[in-house]
Design a protein around this motif. Structure first.
Motif, PDB file in Angstrom:
ATOM      1  N   SER A  56       9.399  -2.555  12.114  1.00 59.72           N
ATOM      2  CA  SER A  56       8.109  -1.876  11.897  1.00 59.72           C
ATOM      3  C   SER A  56       7.597  -2.132  10.490  1.00 59.72           C
ATOM      4  CB  SER A  56       8.245  -0.368  12.104  1.00 59.72           C
ATOM      5  OG  SER A  56       8.424  -0.078  13.456  1.00 59.72           O
ATOM      6  N   ARG A  57       8.511  -2.094   9.531  1.00 58.98           N
ATOM      7  CA  ARG A  57       8.143  -2.335   8.133  1.00 58.98           C
ATOM      8  C   ARG A  57       7.590  -3.757   7.980  1.00 58.98           C
ATOM      9  NH1 ARG A  57      13.111  -0.812   5.227  1.00 58.98           N
ATOM     10  NH2 ARG A  57      12.709   1.203   6.151  1.00 58.98           N
ATOM     11  N   ASP A  60       4.145  -3.936   9.522  1.00 62.63           N
ATOM     12  CA  ASP A  60       3.182  -3.288   8.614  1.00 62.63           C
ATOM     13  C   ASP A  60       2.820  -4.223   7.467  1.00 62.63           C
ATOM     14  OD1 ASP A  60       3.170  -0.993  10.121  1.00 62.63           O
ATOM     15  OD2 ASP A  60       4.524   0.130   8.792  1.00 62.63           O
ATOM     16  N   ASN A  63       0.564  -6.932   8.582  1.00 61.26           N
ATOM     17  CA  ASN A  63      -0.803  -6.442   8.812  1.00 61.26           C
ATOM     18  C   ASN A  63      -1.559  -6.166   7.519  1.00 61.26           C
ATOM     19  OD1 ASN A  63      -1.494  -6.256  11.701  1.00 61.26           O
ATOM     20  ND2 ASN A  63       0.399  -5.078  11.798  1.00 61.26           N
ATOM     21  N   GLU A  64      -0.810  -5.969   6.432  1.00 58.63           N
ATOM     22  CA  GLU A  64      -1.456  -5.719   5.133  1.00 58.63           C
ATOM     23  C   GLU A  64      -1.953  -7.007   4.497  1.00 58.63           C
ATOM     24  OE1 GLU A  64       1.586  -3.656   3.000  1.00 58.63           O
ATOM     25  OE2 GLU A  64       1.360  -1.857   4.225  1.00 58.63           O
TER      26      GLU A  64
END
Length: 65
Positions: A56-57, A60, A63-64
């Motif tokens: 998940s990290r 994320d 996506n950043e």
């Protein structure tokens, strides 16, 4: 001359992803940051046998970008 977007960067340019994890991701068909950003963390974690929290990290961070 087209310039490659950040989305085409290899997954190991994400903090926390080294060569071994990059190999596992490639085995799941994910080789670019854009591919990682679009991935489902639950499914991917199960497929590459890495904890969902870690995956998940990564998603994320992808996506950043």
């Amino acid at each position: 001359e087209p310039v490659e977007s950040d989305d085409d960067e290899p997954v190991d340019s994400i903090k926390g992803i080294g060569p071994a994890y990059a190999d596992r991701l490639a085995g799941a068909g994910i080789t670019s940051i854009s591919g990682l950003a679009a991935a489902d963390p639950d499914e991917l974690a199960a497929e590459i046998d890495v904890s969902e929290t870690i995956v998940s990290r990564w998603v994320d961070r992808a996506n950043e970008r």
